[in-house]
Design an enzyme around this catalytic site. Sequence first.
Site, PDB file in Angstrom:
ATOM      1  N   LYS A  89      10.072  -9.021 116.823  1.00 51.72           N
ATOM      2  CA  LYS A  89      11.265  -8.968 117.807  1.00 51.72           C
ATOM      3  C   LYS A  89      11.075  -7.518 118.510  1.00 51.72           C
ATOM      4  CE  LYS A  89      16.090  -9.697 118.832  1.00 51.72           C
ATOM      5  NZ  LYS A  89      17.734  -9.890 118.148  1.00 51.72           N
ATOM      6  N   SER A 125      20.047 -13.490 120.365  1.00 49.79           N
ATOM      7  CA  SER A 125      19.208 -12.932 121.082  1.00 49.79           C
ATOM      8  C   SER A 125      17.761 -12.982 120.547  1.00 49.79           C
ATOM      9  CB  SER A 125      19.895 -11.624 121.181  1.00 49.79           C
ATOM     10  OG  SER A 125      19.600 -10.993 119.786  1.00 49.79           O
ATOM     11  N   SER A 162      22.270 -13.848 115.802  1.00 49.80           N
ATOM     12  CA  SER A 162      21.165 -13.849 116.798  1.00 49.80           C
ATOM     13  C   SER A 162      19.747 -14.157 116.001  1.00 49.80           C
ATOM     14  CB  SER A 162      20.996 -12.398 117.392  1.00 49.80           C
ATOM     15  OG  SER A 162      21.637 -12.358 118.510  1.00 49.80           O
TER      16      SER A 162
HETATM   17  N1  GLN Z   1      25.438 -13.622 121.028  1.00 48.86           N
HETATM   18  C1  GLN Z   1      25.954 -12.617 120.366  1.00 48.86           C
HETATM   19  C2  GLN Z   1      26.203 -11.308 121.338  1.00 48.86           C
HETATM   20  O1  GLN Z   1      25.864 -11.357 122.441  1.00 48.86           O
HETATM   21  C3  GLN Z   1      25.395 -11.918 119.115  1.00 48.86           C
HETATM   22  C4  GLN Z   1      24.140 -11.189 119.462  1.00 48.86           C
HETATM   23  C5  GLN Z   1      23.424 -10.863 118.349  1.00 48.86           C
HETATM   24  O2  GLN Z   1      23.457 -11.337 117.112  1.00 48.86           O
HETATM   25  N2  GLN Z   1      22.642  -9.797 118.449  1.00 48.86           N
HETATM   26  O3  GLN Z   1      26.675 -10.539 121.070  1.00 48.86           O
END
Ligand code: GLN
Length: 488
Positions: free
Chosen positions: A80, A155, A179
């Site tokens: 990532k 994400s 995420s």
């Molecule tokens: N979808 C969540 C957010 O937008 C979690 C994102 C994540 O775990 N990095 O913050």
Amino acid sequence: MARELYSLTIHELSALLLARTVSAVEALESVISRIEAVDGRVHAYISPTFDFARSQAQAADQRIARGDGGPLTGVPLAIKDILCTEGIRTTCGSRILENFVPPYDATVIGKLKAGGAVFTGKTSMDEFAMGSSNETAYFGAVHNPWDLDRVPGGSSGGSAAAVAADECIAALGTDTGGSIRQPASLCGVVGLKPTYGRVSRFGLIAFASSLDQIGPITKDVEDAAILLSCISGHDSKDSTSIKRHAPDYTRALKKDVNGLRLGIPKEYFIEGLDPQVEKAVREAIDLLKAQGAEIVPVSLPHTEYAVAVYYLIAPAEACSNLARYDGVKYGYRCSQPGNLREMYEQSRSEGFGPEVKRRIMLGTYALSAGYYDAYYKKASQVRTLIRRDFMEAFKTCDLIVTPTAPAPAFKLGEKLSDPLSMYLSDIFTIPTNLAGLPGISLPCGFSEGGLPIGLQIIGNLFAEEQVLHCAYCYEQSTPWHRRKPSLA
Ligand code: GLN
């Protein structure tokens, strides 16, 4: 028909590499040809690193020839783009870091290199990991390999899509509110968020420091155990990493759940849960019961506040973490500002996308004088109650079993103009982060439209071994992890 090398798991490929039936260079070329064939449609990668990977693969072959190979030596992995890689551009999915080349490796990257892994490239992600659909990525959306009109989740959407589409053997993601697990669920692969403090965050570009964790996204549970064994452990460069022995997690994999007590929280089977998801998850629970697990109803009464608490705490931490991007030392700088203040303002206005700006504003507001007690402090107190709910539940059960996401993958664009509905996609994953607990998502079925559905198994602090054990037992008696998207 012999399977293509790119379609193998870590443990399958590693057996061939160590027996010298295939070389790391051959394995890598197979993965590269796959990326070239499908990534034009999936868009999982921001920066492929094929030349670097080729030199790593050659070194891996030499190492194996010396008899010095391990379970990851010569295995092509995707990373990532939030993890710093020395000499390799690391964008965090943002324009503000479009040309950032870190001078050092994240600790997990150093560990993978020491294990002889090969890096195929940096994968796409929501900007600064803020999102659940990969659509806030500055470099463009990722498409779900099971249905190219749908999101891969976020994400870590690029990593999950790359694993599902066989564009790597496995990948690393990060999880602040879901995420790793949510995109794993939407893409039909396995994703594990470790206990907070289990894996070093050194070199992970910070979003919300009290929540962020790095973890594996893989084709099966055994691979998750292999990758976790490599990346976990104490690191003096991260003061939140725990001084605790990191076991060989592959030893925990057993095909027997006899006597294991599985807690089923009623607050996770709510109105709004897609009926096909509910059906698949209930069937998974029934299967585990038939295999000898004991099913225990539990209650996590503060679950309904988790999303609200998260959207105060995470933006508050983010707004302070993101203050460093000011156009001075590194990152994007606007052209021809009139003065210093204009330089800060324009660099940040042009460098950050709309979701990141929304979070910075939310966080600044929640922390500001006069509002701090009402918002940030209150959220921190409710966070404690959420953590206590879990500790209470773990008095009567060993693990907690829930859906990972309330619905299968949604259409690209569907939730873009409705941030609240986007935020609700993490309703089942966020509480785990707030409590610091480990959680895994693994495939437990498919919708009528052929979209993957994920099962979440949550453990107590540092109970990754139990989580992996239960997940492995379920996986080994079901066919879901062997299905592949067609991408014909
Ligand atoms: N979808 C969540 C957010 O937008 C979690 C994102 C994540 O775990 N990095 O913050």
